[in-house]
Design an enzyme around this catalytic site. Structure first.
Site, short mmCIF file in Angstrom:
data_model
loop_
_atom_site.label_atom_id
_atom_site.label_comp_id
_atom_site.label_asym_id
_atom_site.label_seq_id
_atom_site.Cartn_x
_atom_site.Cartn_y
_atom_site.Cartn_z
N ASP A 192 63.47 2.43 -46.65
CA ASP A 192 62.07 2.29 -46.22
C ASP A 192 61.21 3.07 -47.22
OD1 ASP A 192 63.49 4.63 -44.62
OD2 ASP A 192 61.40 5.21 -45.01
N GLU B 23 76.36 5.21 -42.29
CA GLU B 23 76.44 5.51 -43.73
C GLU B 23 77.88 5.65 -44.21
OE1 GLU B 23 73.79 8.89 -43.61
OE2 GLU B 23 72.15 7.74 -44.53
C1 LIG Z 1 67.64 7.45 -35.92
C2 LIG Z 1 66.80 7.80 -37.11
C3 LIG Z 1 67.58 8.48 -38.17
C4 LIG Z 1 66.85 8.75 -39.44
C5 LIG Z 1 67.73 9.36 -40.49
C6 LIG Z 1 67.22 9.03 -41.83
N1 LIG Z 1 67.97 9.55 -42.95
C7 LIG Z 1 68.00 11.01 -42.95
O1 LIG Z 1 68.60 11.50 -44.07
C8 LIG Z 1 67.51 9.02 -44.25
C9 LIG Z 1 66.11 8.51 -44.27
C10 LIG Z 1 65.73 7.21 -44.51
N2 LIG Z 1 64.36 7.09 -44.46
C11 LIG Z 1 63.85 8.32 -44.17
C12 LIG Z 1 62.54 8.78 -43.96
N3 LIG Z 1 61.47 7.95 -44.05
N4 LIG Z 1 62.35 10.09 -43.65
C13 LIG Z 1 63.41 10.93 -43.55
N5 LIG Z 1 64.69 10.55 -43.73
C14 LIG Z 1 64.92 9.24 -44.04
#
Ligand SMILES: CCCCCCN(CO)Cc1c[nH]c2c(N)ncnc12
Length: 229
Positions: free
Chosen positions: A197, A13
């Site tokens: 997503d 990010e």
């Molecule tokens: C290796 C995995 C790292 C995931 C981190 C995701 N970030 C958290 O800030 C954003 C995010 C994008 N989509 C999400 C979702 N469906 N649920 C929670 N958070 C998110």
């Protein structure tokens, strides 16, 4: 003189942000790295907190208390709830909440603990600047509620709970903790996310596929806002 904090949760990010700067000075502190740059006479500190509310609180507080930042901008990705939000789309938080904060056993609403509040408002002034920049750059941006919790949401059931309980437009894992820290320390802050997503059963696959491109969408817009500060 403004000293700006630019924060993300993941390296992916802030990588697209760091690429805009030369002469980066790295400071190691509290198991993390803080990148100091100068941009058009503006002192900026850039960092990614690592994922989740605890790491995000530590980094936000450090950027303000230790590095003396007086404004904080967050750039990253999020899961979309509002059906208007397609993958890649931008959302600016006007308020944030913690969807996994729960002492409902005592009759309190979801997201509330004594001394706290369910929703925290972000800074009007920074949002106004951001919306002007979006208009000038023909960027479609929506303003809405972002729900934060310490879980990657990948089920319609959890997504619907969050939508119904908080009327949230997007969800992620750091924004509300940044909001609590900045609100408590009286620091103007701005939370920007691009959708990676839609937080349902495909969320994991979509996240992997769109993290980089959505992070870049958010970073490119944030840089345009920085130029207006
Ligand atoms: C290796 C995995 C790292 C995931 C981190 C995701 N970030 C958290 O800030 C954003 C995010 C994008 N989509 C999400 C979702 N469906 N649920 C929670 N958070 C998110």
């Amino acid at each position: 003189m403004t000293k700006l904090a630019i924060m993300g949760a993941m390296e992916e990010e802030i990588e697209p942000l760091l690429s805009y700067f030369e002469n980066v000075n790295t400071v190691e502190f509290a198991n993390n790295k803080y990148y100091e740059v100068n941009y058009d006479g503006l002192e900026i500190v850039i960092a990614y907190s690592k994922i989740g509310k605890v790491f995000a609180s530590l980094t936000a507080a450090t950027m303000i208390e230790k590095f003396g930042c007086d404004t904080l901008l967050f750039s990253g990705v999020a899961g979309g709830i509002n059906p208007e939000l397609k993958i890649g789309d931008l959302i600016i938080a006007d308020k944030l909440c913690q969807h996994d904060l729960d002492i409902t056993a005592f009759g309190h609403p979801n997201g509330y603990v004594p001394g706290g509040k369910v929703f925290i408002q972000t800074s009007e002034e920074l949002r106004t600047i951001a919306k002007k920049v979006a208009l000038e750059n023909n960027l479609k941006v929506i303003e809405g509620t972002i729900a934060t919790g310490d879980q990657f949401v990948h089920s319609t059931e959890r997504k619907e709970f969050i939508q119904k309980t908080f009327d949230a437009d997007a969800l992620e894992m750091e924004g509300a903790s940044v909001a609590v820290v900045c609100d408590a320390l009286n620091i103007p802050y701005f939370i920007l996310r691009a959708i990676s997503d839609t937080a349902d059963m495909d969320a994991g696959f979509d996240f992997d596929e769109f993290l980089k491109s959505s992070a870049k969408n958010s970073a490119d817009y944030l840089i345009k806002i920085v130029k207006e500060l």
